[in-house]
Design a protein around this motif. Structure first.
Motif, PDB file in Angstrom:
ATOM      1  N   MET A  75       3.854   5.199  -4.681  1.00 44.51           N
ATOM      2  CA  MET A  75       3.336   5.532  -6.005  1.00 44.51           C
ATOM      3  C   MET A  75       2.010   6.262  -5.915  1.00 44.51           C
ATOM      4  SD  MET A  75       4.182   2.625  -8.824  1.00 44.51           S
ATOM      5  CE  MET A  75       2.987   1.446  -8.306  1.00 44.51           C
ATOM      6  N   LEU A  76       1.129   5.812  -5.025  1.00 41.73           N
ATOM      7  CA  LEU A  76      -0.183   6.452  -5.013  1.00 41.73           C
ATOM      8  C   LEU A  76      -0.665   6.998  -3.676  1.00 41.73           C
ATOM      9  CD1 LEU A  76      -2.196   4.653  -7.747  1.00 41.73           C
ATOM     10  CD2 LEU A  76      -2.131   7.089  -7.337  1.00 41.73           C
ATOM     11  N   ALA A  77      -0.224   6.435  -2.556  1.00 41.99           N
ATOM     12  CA  ALA A  77      -0.777   6.902  -1.282  1.00 41.99           C
ATOM     13  C   ALA A  77      -0.098   8.185  -0.802  1.00 41.99           C
ATOM     14  CB  ALA A  77      -0.665   5.804  -0.234  1.00 41.99           C
ATOM     15  N   SER A  78       1.238   8.166  -0.676  1.00 42.23           N
ATOM     16  CA  SER A  78       1.891   9.377  -0.150  1.00 42.23           C
ATOM     17  C   SER A  78       1.800  10.513  -1.169  1.00 42.23           C
ATOM     18  CB  SER A  78       3.342   9.103   0.242  1.00 42.23           C
ATOM     19  OG  SER A  78       4.070   8.560  -0.823  1.00 42.23           O
ATOM     20  N   SER A  79       1.855  10.176  -2.463  1.00 40.27           N
ATOM     21  CA  SER A  79       1.725  11.230  -3.481  1.00 40.27           C
ATOM     22  C   SER A  79       0.319  11.825  -3.435  1.00 40.27           C
ATOM     23  CB  SER A  79       2.034  10.674  -4.867  1.00 40.27           C
ATOM     24  OG  SER A  79       1.199   9.581  -5.153  1.00 40.27           O
ATOM     25  N   TYR A 258       4.327   8.671 -11.762  1.00 46.12           N
ATOM     26  CA  TYR A 258       3.058   8.382 -11.081  1.00 46.12           C
ATOM     27  C   TYR A 258       2.525   9.623 -10.370  1.00 46.12           C
ATOM     28  CZ  TYR A 258       1.137   3.654 -11.049  1.00 46.12           C
ATOM     29  OH  TYR A 258       0.452   2.504 -11.371  1.00 46.12           O
ATOM     30  N   LEU A 259       3.428  10.573 -10.097  1.00 43.64           N
ATOM     31  CA  LEU A 259       3.024  11.792  -9.379  1.00 43.64           C
ATOM     32  C   LEU A 259       1.893  12.525 -10.091  1.00 43.64           C
ATOM     33  CD1 LEU A 259       6.186  13.677  -8.066  1.00 43.64           C
ATOM     34  CD2 LEU A 259       4.180  13.026  -6.748  1.00 43.64           C
ATOM     35  N   LEU A 260       1.786  12.322 -11.413  1.00 41.32           N
ATOM     36  CA  LEU A 260       0.741  13.040 -12.159  1.00 41.32           C
ATOM     37  C   LEU A 260      -0.637  12.376 -12.013  1.00 41.32           C
ATOM     38  CD1 LEU A 260       2.590  13.902 -15.505  1.00 41.32           C
ATOM     39  CD2 LEU A 260       2.110  15.412 -13.582  1.00 41.32           C
TER      40      LEU A 260
ATOM     41  N   LEU B  15      11.057  15.560  -1.871  1.00 43.06           N
ATOM     42  CA  LEU B  15      11.408  14.494  -0.919  1.00 43.06           C
ATOM     43  C   LEU B  15      10.674  13.189  -1.224  1.00 43.06           C
ATOM     44  CD1 LEU B  15      11.516  16.521   2.403  1.00 43.06           C
ATOM     45  CD2 LEU B  15      13.437  15.380   1.295  1.00 43.06           C
ATOM     46  N   HIS B  16       9.530  13.308  -1.891  1.00 49.52           N
ATOM     47  CA  HIS B  16       8.778  12.111  -2.268  1.00 49.52           C
ATOM     48  C   HIS B  16       9.638  11.181  -3.123  1.00 49.52           C
ATOM     49  CE1 HIS B  16       5.863   9.803  -4.750  1.00 49.52           C
ATOM     50  NE2 HIS B  16       5.244   9.703  -3.593  1.00 49.52           N
ATOM     51  N   GLN B  17      10.557  11.768  -3.892  1.00 53.62           N
ATOM     52  CA  GLN B  17      11.472  10.958  -4.707  1.00 53.62           C
ATOM     53  C   GLN B  17      12.684  10.578  -3.835  1.00 53.62           C
ATOM     54  OE1 GLN B  17      10.463  10.065  -7.822  1.00 53.62           O
ATOM     55  NE2 GLN B  17       8.608  11.110  -7.127  1.00 53.62           N
ATOM     56  N   ASP B  18      12.445   9.755  -2.830  1.00 53.54           N
ATOM     57  CA  ASP B  18      13.471   9.463  -1.830  1.00 53.54           C
ATOM     58  C   ASP B  18      14.745   8.875  -2.425  1.00 53.54           C
ATOM     59  OD1 ASP B  18      11.496   7.394  -2.272  1.00 53.54           O
ATOM     60  OD2 ASP B  18      12.722   6.164  -0.950  1.00 53.54           O
ATOM     61  N   ALA B  37      11.702  -0.306   5.068  1.00 52.85           N
ATOM     62  CA  ALA B  37      12.221   1.062   5.214  1.00 52.85           C
ATOM     63  C   ALA B  37      11.526   2.042   4.273  1.00 52.85           C
ATOM     64  CB  ALA B  37      13.725   1.057   4.960  1.00 52.85           C
ATOM     65  N   THR B  38      11.311   1.617   3.036  1.00 51.59           N
ATOM     66  CA  THR B  38      10.698   2.523   2.061  1.00 51.59           C
ATOM     67  C   THR B  38       9.248   2.858   2.432  1.00 51.59           C
ATOM     68  OG1 THR B  38      10.222   2.856  -0.273  1.00 51.59           O
ATOM     69  CG2 THR B  38      10.081   0.601   0.506  1.00 51.59           C
ATOM     70  N   LEU B  39       8.588   1.875   3.039  1.00 50.44           N
ATOM     71  CA  LEU B  39       7.191   2.091   3.454  1.00 50.44           C
ATOM     72  C   LEU B  39       7.142   3.081   4.623  1.00 50.44           C
ATOM     73  CD1 LEU B  39       4.326   1.200   2.797  1.00 50.44           C
ATOM     74  CD2 LEU B  39       4.611  -0.738   4.324  1.00 50.44           C
ATOM     75  N   LEU B  40       8.055   2.916   5.567  1.00 48.39           N
ATOM     76  CA  LEU B  40       8.102   3.833   6.712  1.00 48.39           C
ATOM     77  C   LEU B  40       8.406   5.258   6.241  1.00 48.39           C
ATOM     78  CD1 LEU B  40       8.044   4.249   9.788  1.00 48.39           C
ATOM     79  CD2 LEU B  40      10.501   3.812   9.802  1.00 48.39           C
ATOM     80  N   TYR B  41       9.346   5.370   5.295  1.00 52.23           N
ATOM     81  CA  TYR B  41       9.715   6.698   4.784  1.00 52.23           C
ATOM     82  C   TYR B  41       8.487   7.391   4.180  1.00 52.23           C
ATOM     83  CZ  TYR B  41      11.902  10.329   1.992  1.00 52.23           C
ATOM     84  OH  TYR B  41      12.246  11.541   1.457  1.00 52.23           O
ATOM     85  N   HIS B  42       7.740   6.647   3.382  1.00 49.99           N
ATOM     86  CA  HIS B  42       6.588   7.267   2.720  1.00 49.99           C
ATOM     87  C   HIS B  42       5.421   7.513   3.682  1.00 49.99           C
ATOM     88  CE1 HIS B  42       7.796   7.958  -1.380  1.00 49.99           C
ATOM     89  NE2 HIS B  42       8.634   6.964  -1.185  1.00 49.99           N
ATOM     90  N   ALA B  43       5.349   6.731   4.762  1.00 47.97           N
ATOM     91  CA  ALA B  43       4.361   7.042   5.806  1.00 47.97           C
ATOM     92  C   ALA B  43       4.748   8.385   6.440  1.00 47.97           C
ATOM     93  CB  ALA B  43       4.335   5.936   6.854  1.00 47.97           C
ATOM     94  N   GLY B  44       6.061   8.604   6.574  1.00 43.33           N
ATOM     95  CA  GLY B  44       6.556   9.891   7.094  1.00 43.33           C
ATOM     96  C   GLY B  44       6.175  11.032   6.165  1.00 43.33           C
ATOM     97  N   ILE B  45       6.214  10.782   4.862  1.00 44.19           N
ATOM     98  CA  ILE B  45       5.798  11.819   3.889  1.00 44.19           C
ATOM     99  C   ILE B  45       4.320  12.159   4.094  1.00 44.19           C
ATOM    100  CG2 ILE B  45       5.358  12.235   1.416  1.00 44.19           C
ATOM    101  CD1 ILE B  45       8.257  12.450   1.844  1.00 44.19           C
ATOM    102  N   SER B  46       3.507  11.127   4.363  1.00 45.79           N
ATOM    103  CA  SER B  46       2.072  11.369   4.590  1.00 45.79           C
ATOM    104  C   SER B  46       1.872  12.256   5.824  1.00 45.79           C
ATOM    105  CB  SER B  46       1.324  10.050   4.807  1.00 45.79           C
ATOM    106  OG  SER B  46       1.380   9.263   3.661  1.00 45.79           O
ATOM    107  N   LEU B  47       2.614  11.960   6.910  1.00 47.97           N
ATOM    108  CA  LEU B  47       2.501  12.765   8.137  1.00 47.97           C
ATOM    109  C   LEU B  47       2.958  14.206   7.869  1.00 47.97           C
ATOM    110  CD1 LEU B  47       3.886  10.216  10.761  1.00 47.97           C
ATOM    111  CD2 LEU B  47       1.523  11.030  10.564  1.00 47.97           C
TER     112      LEU B  47
END
Lengths: 505, 79
Positions: A75-79, A258-260, B15-18, B37-47
């Motif tokens: 919701m907030l970190a990767s976005s 949340y992206l906004l 892709l953020h909307q997995d 799994a969802t946390l790992l996926y979004h850590a991948g988005i950060s990378l």
């Protein structure tokens, strides 16, 4: 008591750093407010990151993951990793170039020039200050809660007034903890100005990142109780309830909208000021690239710790704001004292920039702008900035004594307000057809929609408030965007001279 | 590459909307035994975001802004 002594030593060190920076102060308001445009890539990265990673990132994310599950990261970190850097790249660098070319210190100066409207600055001033107050409040509440949580059991009943002791459980009451943190930050901001703030930010960012990772390892070992770290991690994660390890407790539309929220960084007044401290445009390259990675380093362990806490029956009744301090306290007196210093570092590294920024916008946009020909000395400028900062901090501290909100919820409302002003800054930088009337319409639409929705959410007391399943920020951004475009298209465009000043082919 | 980077940023946002592609929404599975799994996926988005922004500053940087110099007196700004 050991925790308290370590926290006191840390605060003293910080004061020393701020005072050392003051020895390099060049005596001008430009140096006090913008460090004479001398900040290089590393310090810019650290100060931008330290400023955006508030109590919200440590105390808030852990508490929210505890309450809602690991979906908080998406919701907030990767976005934010995508959108913050996008804002630095598209908005930050352009605003830096306008600031450098035309000598701006604040957002209102830029908007007044770009939109040929003196009164627009007057309209923006209370809105920006009004939105910074809940942001400050997040830090002040979290600082008090952290110190109270970690020092619980230190003092005998009756040491403090009964009303203060209620939530402190024998620790330093949050009323005192919050006040001390405000005082320390005020002192080093007053003496060090922007240079001291940038140094303190860099120092504190390193402290909270290193100690954050140490906290993660220590808590994993404690909860998992296994020989190796990996085995402990597995044991701690095995206890996470299924609904917290997935996103079933978060609405799909809520997650999408949340992206906004991270668009807010495009309009944070304190980030604008940090952007202007950059030595050159190229200074932005490092922050643009490293920001998403640093967010990951801080948020991933915090979110995982919050999810672990959700699987510990003894923590079930704890308030989300207190989850991190209570977990840290279990690491033993010495380590928990150091870890508390790390949490406070994260909190203070945001408060300092915000304090300095509100002083800057008051001095620049009100005092100097309406001086009516009277000369204002450098000394007076700094004095006015300091007096205004003290007044706003006093108001914020007063609010912190009222009924407590979740740090995360309060943060999202504050960020949503700034996001609703994002269409204005984007259009001001890239759309030639934006007009003065369009800007007024956009700001008013943003302010009115924010106020109505905040009121409907019982002033933030309802943490799950949505509009048709969407985050309220959608309504605010839509209202301000439509007002901006429609009114701009039907009103008189800016003069050719203004367009030539801001749009060079 | 100038035209690829905006597409990469758009791809990251999609892709953020997995849940649209991978269905991690209700998946409580722990990868490596400890990472949801969802946390790992979004850590991948950060990378991936870090890599994308590296490409952006390398290939799409507005070089002309590096030469910006002050034009007006700072005390007059916005007045």
């Amino acid at each position: 008591m050991t925790q308290l002594i370590i926290v006191c030593i840390y605060l003293t060190l910080l004061l020393g750093l701020g005072l050392s920076a003051s020895r390099l102060f060049r005596g001008t308001s430009k140096d006090y407010l913008l460090a004479s445009h001398s900040i290089g890539p590393f310090l810019l990265l650290m100060s931008l990151f330290g400023t955006t990673m508030t109590a919200f990132a440590l105390v808030g994310s852990t508490g929210e993951a505890f309450a809602e599950g690991v979906g908080v990261y998406g919701m907030l970190a990767s976005s934010s990793g995508i959108i913050h850097s996008l804002c630095f790249f598209l908005i930050g660098v352009k605003l830096w170039s306008f600031g450098r070319r035309h000598g701006y210190t604040t957002q209102a100066q830029f908007f007044r020039d770009r939109l040929e409207s003196d009164r627009l600055g007057l309209l923006l001033f209370p809105i920006l200050v009004g939105l910074v107050i809940p942001y400050l409040l997040i830090g002040v509440i979290a600082a008090g809660a952290t110190i109270a949580g970690v020092t619980a059991g230190t003092f005998d009943p009756g040491t403090f007034p009964a009303s203060w002791e209620e939530g402190a459980r024998g620790g330093v009451p949050s009323e005192i903890g919050s006040l001390v943190i405000c005082g320390v930050v005020l002192v080093y901001v007053f003496f060090g100005g922007m240079r001291g703030t940038a140094w303190a930010n860099a120092f504190q960012t390193v402290v909270f990142m290193v100690l954050g990772l140490v906290t993660f390892v220590v808590i994993a070992k404690q909860l998992g109780e296994r020989e190796t770290l990996l085995e402990s991690l597995r044991a701690a994660s095995a206890a996470i309830p299924e609904e917290k390890a997935s996103r079933v407790e978060i609405g799909r539309l809520t997650f999408f909208t949340y992206l906004l929220v991270p668009l807010s960084v495009g309009m944070f007044p304190h980030l604008f000021q940090h952007w202007l401290t950059a030595r050159s445009a190229a200074t932005f390259k490092l922050p643009v690239v490293a920001h998403p990675l640093m967010i990951m380093v801080v948020w991933l362990p915090c979110v995982l710790m919050g999810a672990w806490a959700a699987g510990v029956p003894e923590l079930a009744e704890i308030q989300p704001n207190l989850i991190l301090p209570v977990m840290v306290r279990q690491a033993g007196p010495l380590l928990s004292g150091l870890l508390t210093a790390g949490i406070l570092a994260a909190i203070m590294s945001s408060l300092d920039s915000q304090f300095l920024c509100i002083g800057t916008i008051f001095t620049t946009d009100i005092v100097l702008h309406y001086r009516r020909g009277r000369e204002v000395s450098e000394r007076e400028k700094v004095l006015y900035a300091r007096l205004f900062i003290v007044a706003i901090v006093a108001i914020t501290y007063g609010f912190s004594l009222l009924e407590s909100r979740r740090v995360f919820t309060l943060g999202v409302w504050c960020f949503s307000g700034f996001s609703s002003l994002f269409p204005l800054v984007l259009a001001a930088v890239y759309w030639r057809r934006l007009t003065k009337a369009g800007a007024y319409a956009s700001v008013l639409a943003a302010a009115i929609s924010w106020a109505v929705l905040f009121w409907q959410s019982q002033f933030g007391l309802n943490p799950n408030f949505t509009v048709a399943g969407m985050m309220p920020v959608v309504v605010m951004v839509a209202a301000s965007s439509v007002a901006l475009v429609v009114v701009s298209l039907v009103s008189r465009p800016p003069s050719e001279a203004t367009l030539a000043k801001f749009f060079r082919e | 590459m100038r035209y690829v980077v905006p597409l990469l940023v758009a791809a990251l946002l999609v892709l953020h909307q997995d849940d649209w592609f991978f269905g991690f929404w209700a998946e409580p599975k722990l990868v490596f035994g400890f990472l949801p799994a969802t946390l790992l996926y979004h850590a991948g988005i950060s990378l991936a975001a870090g890599l994308t922004w590296y490409l952006a500053v390398t290939f799409c940087w507005p070089e002309e802004l590096d030469a910006v110099e002050p034009e007006s007196s700072e005390s007059e700004a916005g007045a």
